[in-house]
Write an enzyme that holds these catalytic residues in place. Structure first.
Site, short mmCIF file in Angstrom:
data_model
loop_
_atom_site.label_atom_id
_atom_site.label_comp_id
_atom_site.label_asym_id
_atom_site.label_seq_id
_atom_site.Cartn_x
_atom_site.Cartn_y
_atom_site.Cartn_z
N GLY A 14 27.60 35.47 30.31
CA GLY A 14 28.59 35.70 29.27
C GLY A 14 29.90 35.01 29.59
O GLY A 14 30.14 34.61 30.73
N GLN B 225 38.84 33.58 29.67
CA GLN B 225 38.33 32.82 30.82
C GLN B 225 38.43 31.31 30.63
O GLN B 225 38.24 30.55 31.57
CB GLN B 225 36.87 33.19 31.10
CG GLN B 225 36.72 34.59 31.66
CD GLN B 225 35.27 34.87 32.00
OE1 GLN B 225 34.48 35.15 31.12
NE2 GLN B 225 34.92 34.78 33.27
N CYS C 86 31.95 37.40 38.77
CA CYS C 86 32.71 36.87 37.64
C CYS C 86 32.90 35.38 37.84
O CYS C 86 33.19 34.93 38.95
CB CYS C 86 34.07 37.57 37.56
SG CYS C 86 35.09 37.03 36.19
N LEU C 87 32.74 34.62 36.76
CA LEU C 87 32.93 33.17 36.85
C LEU C 87 34.36 32.83 37.27
O LEU C 87 34.61 31.75 37.79
CB LEU C 87 32.66 32.52 35.48
CG LEU C 87 31.22 32.60 34.97
CD1 LEU C 87 31.17 32.14 33.53
CD2 LEU C 87 30.30 31.76 35.83
N HIS D 272 31.39 43.85 30.69
CA HIS D 272 32.20 42.90 31.47
C HIS D 272 33.06 42.03 30.53
O HIS D 272 34.25 41.84 30.76
CB HIS D 272 31.27 42.04 32.32
CG HIS D 272 31.96 41.08 33.24
ND1 HIS D 272 32.05 41.29 34.59
CD2 HIS D 272 32.60 39.91 33.00
CE1 HIS D 272 32.72 40.28 35.14
NE2 HIS D 272 33.06 39.43 34.19
N GLU D 273 32.43 41.52 29.46
CA GLU D 273 33.16 40.60 28.56
C GLU D 273 34.15 41.35 27.67
O GLU D 273 35.24 40.85 27.41
CB GLU D 273 32.18 39.80 27.71
CG GLU D 273 31.12 38.99 28.47
CD GLU D 273 31.66 38.14 29.60
OE1 GLU D 273 32.83 37.74 29.56
OE2 GLU D 273 30.88 37.87 30.55
N HIS E 178 37.12 41.83 29.62
CA HIS E 178 37.94 40.61 29.70
C HIS E 178 38.92 40.50 28.53
O HIS E 178 40.08 40.13 28.73
CB HIS E 178 37.06 39.35 29.72
CG HIS E 178 36.68 38.90 31.10
ND1 HIS E 178 37.60 38.72 32.12
CD2 HIS E 178 35.48 38.54 31.63
CE1 HIS E 178 36.97 38.29 33.21
NE2 HIS E 178 35.68 38.19 32.96
ZN LIG Z 1 34.20 37.71 34.26
#
Ligand SMILES: [Zn+2]
Length: 167
Positions: free
Chosen positions: A47, A52, A90-91, A132-133, A136
């Site tokens: 995701g 991000q 997390c990216l 998670h998203e 964000h």
């Molecule tokens: Zn993340």
């Protein structure tokens, strides 16, 4: 369409609540296309949320279990049930994974890219990714949900499958 650079954990855009999208215009369509390109370029990303890629708007893209991408604008968790302790990365913080609690099942409400109201019921990994998203776009990162930073560990390159589900 373009692959956008990812924002990293220290950047303020990841720690502030993103704005709701009022009108799904061309700039939003372009943002969505770019987010999809960026996710596909990363490969193995479950995701991605607009903050991000440095854009403080409530737009997320998640991969569904049948390998499709779902776009959700102004996503909100309207129902949640159960609790699971999960490993999560997390990216925006490559190479690390933490332990935290997530709901087992969630229902997320929002709009698709055509403005149609959608509801996604999910469990397991998709439920985790959605939480998670949605976090964000509310300025919350997975580190904020961890009870202790001692549960954060480095994952080496040799652990490729451990970082497979980065969000
Ligand atoms: Zn993340």
């Amino acid at each position: 369409m373009a692959v956008l650079p990812l924002t990293m954990m220290s950047e303020s855009v990841l720690h502030q609540k993103a704005k709701r999208v009022r009108r799904i215009d061309d700039s939003i369509q372009k943002l969505i296309d770019d987010m999809i390109d960026t996710m596909q370029d990363i490969g193995g990303a479950a995701g991605l949320a607009a903050p991000q890629v440095g854009v403080p708007l409530q737009v997320i893209v998640v991969e569904t279990p049948d390998d499709e991408l779902a776009v959700i604008i102004n996503p909100e968790i309207v129902k949640s049930a159960g609790e699971d302790e999960v490993g999560e990365g997390c990216l925006s913080l490559p190479g690390y994974k933490g332990k935290l609690k997530r709901s087992e099942k969630v229902t997320v409400k929002g709009r698709d890219r055509h403005g149609k109201e959608i509801r996604i019921k999910a469990e397991g990994l998709l439920a985790q990714t959605l939480q998670h998203e949605v976090d964000h776009v509310n300025g919350i990162v997975f580190l904020d949900r961890m009870e202790s930073m001692d549960d954060l560990r480095e994952v080496g390159d040799e652990d490729e499958d451990e970082v497979e589900h980065e969000e």
